[in-house]
Design an enzyme around this catalytic site. Structure first.
Site, PDB file in Angstrom:
ATOM      1  N   ASP A 207      41.243  36.773  42.507  1.00 27.54           N
ATOM      2  CA  ASP A 207      41.588  35.777  41.485  1.00 27.54           C
ATOM      3  C   ASP A 207      41.407  36.289  40.062  1.00 27.54           C
ATOM      4  O   ASP A 207      41.119  35.526  39.145  1.00 27.54           O
ATOM      5  CB  ASP A 207      40.754  34.487  41.671  1.00 27.54           C
ATOM      6  CG  ASP A 207      40.981  33.862  43.026  1.00 27.54           C
ATOM      7  OD1 ASP A 207      42.093  34.010  43.567  1.00 27.54           O
ATOM      8  OD2 ASP A 207      40.050  33.220  43.540  1.00 27.54           O
TER       9      ASP A 207
ATOM     10  N   LYS B 256      45.862  38.772  38.992  1.00 19.96           N
ATOM     11  CA  LYS B 256      46.809  39.812  39.427  1.00 19.96           C
ATOM     12  C   LYS B 256      48.246  39.312  39.373  1.00 19.96           C
ATOM     13  O   LYS B 256      49.150  40.025  38.952  1.00 19.96           O
ATOM     14  CB  LYS B 256      46.472  40.268  40.862  1.00 19.96           C
ATOM     15  CG  LYS B 256      45.093  40.885  41.009  1.00 19.96           C
ATOM     16  CD  LYS B 256      44.763  41.208  42.454  1.00 19.96           C
ATOM     17  CE  LYS B 256      44.648  40.025  43.369  1.00 19.96           C
ATOM     18  NZ  LYS B 256      43.517  39.138  43.109  1.00 19.96           N
ATOM     19  N   GLY B 257      48.419  38.037  39.805  1.00 20.71           N
ATOM     20  CA  GLY B 257      49.772  37.472  39.846  1.00 20.71           C
ATOM     21  C   GLY B 257      50.430  37.501  38.486  1.00 20.71           C
ATOM     22  O   GLY B 257      51.563  37.966  38.325  1.00 20.71           O
TER      23      GLY B 257
ATOM     24  N   GLY C  18      46.355  33.741  46.648  1.00 15.50           N
ATOM     25  CA  GLY C  18      47.037  32.725  45.841  1.00 15.50           C
ATOM     26  C   GLY C  18      47.250  33.349  44.479  1.00 15.50           C
ATOM     27  O   GLY C  18      46.292  33.541  43.732  1.00 15.50           O
ATOM     28  N   HIS C  19      48.471  33.743  44.189  1.00 15.51           N
ATOM     29  CA  HIS C  19      48.780  34.442  42.937  1.00 15.51           C
ATOM     30  C   HIS C  19      49.594  33.514  42.039  1.00 15.51           C
ATOM     31  O   HIS C  19      50.720  33.156  42.369  1.00 15.51           O
ATOM     32  CB  HIS C  19      49.534  35.749  43.232  1.00 15.51           C
ATOM     33  CG  HIS C  19      48.707  36.739  44.012  1.00 15.51           C
ATOM     34  ND1 HIS C  19      49.176  37.949  44.447  1.00 15.51           N
ATOM     35  CD2 HIS C  19      47.403  36.688  44.413  1.00 15.51           C
ATOM     36  CE1 HIS C  19      48.208  38.593  45.084  1.00 15.51           C
ATOM     37  NE2 HIS C  19      47.130  37.839  45.084  1.00 15.51           N
TER      38      HIS C  19
ATOM     39  N   GLN D  72      43.411  39.893  47.040  1.00 14.52           N
ATOM     40  CA  GLN D  72      41.940  39.867  47.050  1.00 14.52           C
ATOM     41  C   GLN D  72      41.413  40.836  45.976  1.00 14.52           C
ATOM     42  O   GLN D  72      42.076  41.019  44.975  1.00 14.52           O
ATOM     43  CB  GLN D  72      41.393  40.216  48.450  1.00 14.52           C
ATOM     44  CG  GLN D  72      41.632  39.136  49.507  1.00 14.52           C
ATOM     45  CD  GLN D  72      43.039  39.090  50.062  1.00 14.52           C
ATOM     46  OE1 GLN D  72      43.556  40.079  50.538  1.00 14.52           O
ATOM     47  NE2 GLN D  72      43.683  37.940  50.032  1.00 14.52           N
TER      48      GLN D  72
ATOM     49  N   THR E  83      36.931  40.023  53.090  1.00 13.27           N
ATOM     50  CA  THR E  83      38.087  39.687  53.912  1.00 13.27           C
ATOM     51  C   THR E  83      38.238  40.802  54.946  1.00 13.27           C
ATOM     52  O   THR E  83      37.392  41.700  55.028  1.00 13.27           O
ATOM     53  CB  THR E  83      39.344  39.469  53.038  1.00 13.27           C
ATOM     54  OG1 THR E  83      40.389  38.938  53.862  1.00 13.27           O
ATOM     55  CG2 THR E  83      39.807  40.765  52.360  1.00 13.27           C
TER      56      THR E  83
ATOM     57  N   LEU F 159      40.418  36.283  28.509  1.00 15.17           N
ATOM     58  CA  LEU F 159      39.549  36.457  27.344  1.00 15.17           C
ATOM     59  C   LEU F 159      39.349  35.120  26.633  1.00 15.17           C
ATOM     60  O   LEU F 159      38.255  34.788  26.178  1.00 15.17           O
ATOM     61  CB  LEU F 159      40.180  37.478  26.375  1.00 15.17           C
ATOM     62  CG  LEU F 159      39.332  37.853  25.177  1.00 15.17           C
ATOM     63  CD1 LEU F 159      38.144  38.717  25.612  1.00 15.17           C
ATOM     64  CD2 LEU F 159      40.141  38.593  24.120  1.00 15.17           C
ATOM     65  N   ASP F 160      40.421  34.326  26.570  1.00  9.30           N
ATOM     66  CA  ASP F 160      40.393  33.039  25.864  1.00  9.30           C
ATOM     67  C   ASP F 160      39.365  32.068  26.439  1.00  9.30           C
ATOM     68  O   ASP F 160      38.906  31.166  25.733  1.00  9.30           O
ATOM     69  CB  ASP F 160      41.797  32.397  25.910  1.00  9.30           C
ATOM     70  CG  ASP F 160      42.312  32.277  27.337  1.00  9.30           C
ATOM     71  OD1 ASP F 160      42.491  33.318  27.996  1.00  9.30           O
ATOM     72  OD2 ASP F 160      42.501  31.138  27.808  1.00  9.30           O
TER      73      ASP F 160
HETATM   74  P1  GDP Z   1      45.187  36.230  41.338  1.00 10.68           P
HETATM   75  O1  GDP Z   1      44.841  35.769  42.703  1.00 10.68           O
HETATM   76  O2  GDP Z   1      44.466  37.474  40.959  1.00 10.68           O
HETATM   77  O3  GDP Z   1      46.668  36.336  41.112  1.00 10.68           O
HETATM   78  O4  GDP Z   1      44.652  35.102  40.343  1.00 10.68           O
HETATM   79  P2  GDP Z   1      44.820  33.510  40.536  1.00 10.68           P
HETATM   80  O5  GDP Z   1      46.232  33.153  40.240  1.00 10.68           O
HETATM   81  O6  GDP Z   1      44.266  33.071  41.824  1.00 10.68           O
HETATM   82  O7  GDP Z   1      43.824  32.983  39.437  1.00 10.68           O
HETATM   83  C1  GDP Z   1      43.976  33.278  38.087  1.00 10.68           C
HETATM   84  C2  GDP Z   1      44.106  31.965  37.317  1.00 10.68           C
HETATM   85  O8  GDP Z   1      43.939  32.219  35.937  1.00 10.68           O
HETATM   86  C3  GDP Z   1      45.498  31.349  37.433  1.00 10.68           C
HETATM   87  O9  GDP Z   1      45.368  29.952  37.359  1.00 10.68           O
HETATM   88  C4  GDP Z   1      46.234  31.878  36.216  1.00 10.68           C
HETATM   89  O10 GDP Z   1      47.286  31.024  35.786  1.00 10.68           O
HETATM   90  C5  GDP Z   1      45.121  31.909  35.210  1.00 10.68           C
HETATM   91  N1  GDP Z   1      45.212  32.951  34.186  1.00 10.68           N
HETATM   92  C6  GDP Z   1      45.653  34.238  34.318  1.00 10.68           C
HETATM   93  N2  GDP Z   1      45.470  34.906  33.145  1.00 10.68           N
HETATM   94  C7  GDP Z   1      44.896  34.037  32.290  1.00 10.68           C
HETATM   95  C8  GDP Z   1      44.411  34.138  30.942  1.00 10.68           C
HETATM   96  O11 GDP Z   1      44.471  35.191  30.309  1.00 10.68           O
HETATM   97  N3  GDP Z   1      43.862  33.020  30.400  1.00 10.68           N
HETATM   98  C9  GDP Z   1      43.749  31.841  31.084  1.00 10.68           C
HETATM   99  N4  GDP Z   1      43.195  30.805  30.458  1.00 10.68           N
HETATM  100  N5  GDP Z   1      44.192  31.707  32.346  1.00 10.68           N
HETATM  101  C10 GDP Z   1      44.737  32.794  32.952  1.00 10.68           C
HETATM  102  P1  IMO Z   2      43.683  36.564  45.754  1.00 14.09           P
HETATM  103  O1  IMO Z   2      44.732  37.556  46.219  1.00 14.09           O
HETATM  104  C1  IMO Z   2      39.600  35.087  46.136  1.00 14.09           C
HETATM  105  C2  IMO Z   2      37.799  35.239  50.130  1.00 14.09           C
HETATM  106  C3  IMO Z   2      37.507  33.924  50.814  1.00 14.09           C
HETATM  107  C4  IMO Z   2      36.276  34.311  51.624  1.00 14.09           C
HETATM  108  C5  IMO Z   2      36.586  35.737  52.053  1.00 14.09           C
HETATM  109  C6  IMO Z   2      37.168  35.854  53.461  1.00 14.09           C
HETATM  110  O2  IMO Z   2      44.217  35.262  45.330  1.00 14.09           O
HETATM  111  O3  IMO Z   2      42.764  37.210  44.777  1.00 14.09           O
HETATM  112  P2  IMO Z   2      39.554  35.286  54.495  1.00 14.09           P
HETATM  113  O4  IMO Z   2      40.285  33.991  54.619  1.00 14.09           O
HETATM  114  O5  IMO Z   2      40.298  36.343  53.760  1.00 14.09           O
HETATM  115  O6  IMO Z   2      39.056  35.796  55.820  1.00 14.09           O
HETATM  116  O7  IMO Z   2      38.233  34.934  53.645  1.00 14.09           O
HETATM  117  O8  IMO Z   2      37.544  36.229  51.117  1.00 14.09           O
HETATM  118  N1  IMO Z   2      39.199  35.429  49.684  1.00 14.09           N
HETATM  119  C7  IMO Z   2      39.599  35.358  48.409  1.00 14.09           C
HETATM  120  N2  IMO Z   2      38.909  35.045  47.292  1.00 14.09           N
HETATM  121  N3  IMO Z   2      40.900  35.439  46.058  1.00 14.09           N
HETATM  122  C8  IMO Z   2      41.598  35.784  47.154  1.00 14.09           C
HETATM  123  O9  IMO Z   2      42.859  36.257  47.100  1.00 14.09           O
HETATM  124  C9  IMO Z   2      40.957  35.710  48.411  1.00 14.09           C
HETATM  125  N4  IMO Z   2      41.341  35.960  49.682  1.00 14.09           N
HETATM  126  C10 IMO Z   2      40.256  35.802  50.443  1.00 14.09           C
HETATM  127  O10 IMO Z   2      37.216  32.917  49.877  1.00 14.09           O
HETATM  128  O11 IMO Z   2      35.144  34.361  50.803  1.00 14.09           O
HETATM  129 MG    MG Z   3      44.132  34.062  43.701  1.00 14.95          MG
END
Ligand code: GDP
Ligand code: IMO
Ligand code: MG
Length: 450
Positions: free
Chosen positions: A20, A23-24, A47-48, A231, A246, A339-340
């Site tokens: 999280d 990356k997305g 979840g990206h 991840q 994971t 950063l924000d």
């Molecule tokens: P990922 O799994 O690595 O793709 O990240 P996620 O999408 O699960 O979580 C990142 C969250 O932060 C999402 O809700 C993005 O929309 C949000 N996000 C990404 N970059 C920024 C940023 O620079 N500032 C803020 N406030 N939100 C961001």
């Molecule tokens: P993205 O790509 C954050 C965590 C789960 C749990 C552990 C094992 O969005 O960064 P699993 O269902 O994979 O067997 O769960 O890994 N986990 C993540 N945490 N971002 C993810 O993906 C994750 N994918 C799995 O919360 O702790």
């Molecule tokens: Mg995610």
């Protein structure tokens, strides 16, 4: 296949923390200069989030490249594919007007998640005496177990209905017995399962091909490929906080195994880190902030799981872990996101080292229990208490924010290539050399400096 020495650039995007990291968003921004985006690990546990002109997409299995016109997307062999989840996601993308047909490809060697994988995961997560990992309940772990146990079903087998029928019958019988004996679970109906998956198989067939060949041919033709990690480093099956990880190779090495390209074809590894730190699920988190500030960051950063909605645990930037991620992945460029979110803080703690038994150590523990021995050494960095939201040039950031980034860069050992100042595509700062290397453009900002 004939080998051609010409090739385009190949870059890996990898999470430097516990997932999280944003990356997305970063894949979406960079996809403007890549021909193909390939996922290499995980499944719909990811979840990206991508926000384009205010419209939000949360991609779980489908690479973020699908949102970029002219970009092809690959789900590599290292991914575990739930066909029903895939079709649902593709349906939602089609409804949103996104082109998926003809530009999205699934590896014929990817393993298939079946309902008994979810059944076993749910039962074992809740079984007495088992360590609860806090998984996403998507059946990810049991599917990788079957892959390594050489009893899995691959996408090519899903398309072979005779094989599918025999596999589902045999596997269901076995899994029902195991789940009943161990967890007293209700048995699953193999006939119904076969029918459902045979139907899905027909819908999935047009997406399936030998994606290793596709990627290698694309690179040989001079096209560029972006590998979209899922991840993060600390969730990697080997290098993460085992067993609270994971079940796949989330680190950069996973990109070559998980797609079938050679290690020598990779030009650069881009590590994504938040300006602070989060984790979802159970397990060690040395810099976790369990106080009101941690709560404030959760609210400001909207730190709730994109897939499960679970509140993310929040904490401070952990430089020993960032250096570890740099080492394991070979990170040459860092991207600092969110950063924000720190804009309102008067001062920001940063963990600069670990002490065990009063002695500083560069080592990251191999055992989860090892984290209990760690004492974090913190430095307080001055906050900037002004908005950085949406800033697109390094020079326009408040001085303290630039100092924070310069410190992070110096201590991590990797260069900062991009800074994200909001979730939108445009809310991004590019550093000059990174932009020149990755986007082929020199129009963007200057280096991070204090
Ligand atoms: P990922 O799994 O690595 O793709 O990240 P996620 O999408 O699960 O979580 C990142 C969250 O932060 C999402 O809700 C993005 O929309 C949000 N996000 C990404 N970059 C920024 C940023 O620079 N500032 C803020 N406030 N939100 C961001
Ligand atoms: P993205 O790509 C954050 C965590 C789960 C749990 C552990 C094992 O969005 O960064 P699993 O269902 O994979 O067997 O769960 O890994 N986990 C993540 N945490 N971002 C993810 O993906 C994750 N994918 C799995 O919360 O702790
Ligand atoms: Mg995610």
């Amino acid at each position: 296949m004939e080998c051609d020495l010409t090739k385009g650039k190949a870059a890996i995007i990898v999470g430097a923390q516990w997932g999280d990291e944003g990356k997305g968003k970063i894949v979406d921004v960079l996809s403007q200069s890549f021909s193909v985006v390939a996922r290499y690990a995980g499944g719909h546990n990811a979840g990206h989030t991508v926000i384009i002109n205010g419209k939000k997409f949360v991609l779980q299995l489908v690479p973020c490249g699908v949102l970029r016109e002219g970009c092809r997307s690959v789900i590599g062999n290292g991914v575990v594919l739930d066909p029903i989840a895939f079709l649902k996601e593709v349906g939602a993308l089609r409804d949103a007007g996104v082109k998926v047909d003809g530009n999205l490809f699934i590896s014929n060697r990817a393993h298939v998640i079946l309902p008994y994988h979810r059944m076993i995961e749910l039962a074992s997560e809740n079984a007495p005496g088992r360590v609860k990992i806090g998984t996403t309940s998507r059946g990810i772990g049991p599917t990788y177990e079957d892959k390594m146990g050489r009893r899995g079903l691959r996408v090519a087998d899903l398309l072979d209905l005779k094989l599918l029928k025999t596999h589902v019958e045999n596997a269901c019988r076995e899994k029902n017995m195991i789940a009943h004996a161990l967890f007293n679970s209700e048995p699953l109906d193999s006939d119904k399962m076969y029918e459902e998956y045979a139907e899905a198989s027909a819908e999935i067939a047009p997406f399936v091909c030998d994606t290793a060949l596709l990627l290698n041919q694309a690179m040989a033709a001079g096209e560029s490929v972006l590998f979209e990690g899922a991840q993060g480093t600390m969730l990697d099956i080997d290098h993460g906080t085992y067993p609270f990880v994971t079940s796949s190779s989330a680190t950069s090495g996973g990109a070559v195994i998980g797609t079938g390209v050679a290690p020598t074809s990779i030009d650069t590894v881009i590590g994504i880190t938040k300006a602070y730190c989060t984790r979802v699920g159970a397990g060690p988190f040395p810099t976790e902030a369990l106080d009101a500030i941690g709560e404030q960051i959760r609210t400001r950063g909207n730190e709730f799981g994109a897939v499960t909605g679970r509140p993310r645990r929040t904490g401070w930037l952990d430089l020993p872990l960032l250096r570890y991620a740099g080492m394991i992945n070979g990170i040459s460029w860092l991207v600092v996101t969110k950063l924000d979110v720190l804009d309102e803080l008067a001062e920001i703690p940063v963990c600069v080292g670990y002490k065990v038994n009063g002695k500083e150590t560069p080592e990251v523990p191999a055992q989860a229990s090892g984290y209990d021995q760690i004492e974090c050494i913190y430095t307080m960095m001055p906050g900037w208490r002004s908005s950085t939201q949406g800033i697109t040039e390094m020079e326009k950031l408040p001085k303290a924010a630039r100092q924070y980034l310069a410190f992070l860069e110096k201590e991590s050992g990797a260069r900062i290539g991009m800074v994200s100042t909001g979730p939108g595509r445009e809310q991004t700062i590019f550093l000059e050399e990174f932009a020149a290397q990755l986007l082929g453009s020199k129009e963007h900002g200057a280096r991070a400096q204090g």
